[in-house]
Design an enzyme around this catalytic site. Sequence first.
Site, short mmCIF file in Angstrom:
data_model
loop_
_atom_site.label_atom_id
_atom_site.label_comp_id
_atom_site.label_asym_id
_atom_site.label_seq_id
_atom_site.Cartn_x
_atom_site.Cartn_y
_atom_site.Cartn_z
N ASN A 46 -0.62 -6.72 -1.85
CA ASN A 46 -1.32 -5.87 -0.80
C ASN A 46 -2.66 -6.52 -0.97
OD1 ASN A 46 0.90 -4.43 -0.38
ND2 ASN A 46 0.16 -3.51 -2.23
N HIS A 59 -3.77 7.32 -6.82
CA HIS A 59 -2.32 7.08 -6.38
C HIS A 59 -1.57 6.54 -7.40
CE1 HIS A 59 -4.42 6.17 -2.09
NE2 HIS A 59 -4.52 7.65 -2.48
N LYS A 69 0.37 -2.80 -11.83
CA LYS A 69 -0.57 -3.36 -10.84
C LYS A 69 -1.28 -4.78 -11.41
CE LYS A 69 -0.76 0.43 -7.66
NZ LYS A 69 -1.82 1.34 -7.08
N HIS A 116 -4.17 5.20 -9.98
CA HIS A 116 -5.20 4.18 -9.65
C HIS A 116 -6.20 4.50 -8.55
CE1 HIS A 116 -6.03 0.26 -7.56
NE2 HIS A 116 -6.71 0.12 -8.87
N TYR A 129 -4.06 -6.71 -4.75
CA TYR A 129 -3.23 -6.28 -5.83
C TYR A 129 -1.87 -6.59 -5.68
CZ TYR A 129 -2.88 -1.94 -2.83
OH TYR A 129 -2.60 -1.14 -1.81
N ASP A 163 -6.60 11.93 0.53
CA ASP A 163 -7.19 11.83 -0.89
C ASP A 163 -7.88 13.22 -1.12
OD1 ASP A 163 -5.70 9.73 -1.52
OD2 ASP A 163 -7.46 8.52 -1.11
#
Length: 181
Positions: A46, A59, A69, A116, A129, A163
């Site tokens: 991504n 997340h 990741k 993360h 990532y 968030d």
Amino acid sequence: MEYKEEFPFVPTVIEPKVFGDERGYFMESWKRDDPRYEFIQWAQENESCSKRGVMRGYHWQTFPYEQCKLVRVVKGRVIDYAVDIRVGSPTFGKRWEVELSGENKKQFLIPAGFAHCFIALEDDTIFQYKCHAPYSKEHERNFNVNDYPIPDLGVEIIQSEKDANAPHLKDISTSDLSKYF
């Protein structure tokens, strides 16, 4: 995901070899037979572009879509965070922090079972990532960033409504967290 003994069970900063001259630079950002990642089969990569002050996170995804990741910044600068959310882990709740930038070329390997988050410190920050499991909206979770106060970074924090209204970590069911091996 199968783990070998040398799997880093905590987040690890990776500093790749960068070869540069007057023309620019070259680096290997990932190599299958590098022992740090040879046991990981990447499923997805991504990229995001963020304005200065954008905060994305905390997340994670629940089983069976938990994600290991490998993150890095191509352009700009971020402060990157990982929090251990593995129930039963000796480091449960601990936060790791690293500055990643297009200049320092550092990468951050975050094992599955960690939440993360990152904050862009420059406009037009490009963040990449790799994930070892694909994205699954049904398995995505987050917790409130106020659970881990962000030091004054000299930027006004901008976050999504999702968030900003996320539940606190203490209020999240352990079934939505990872299990320690």
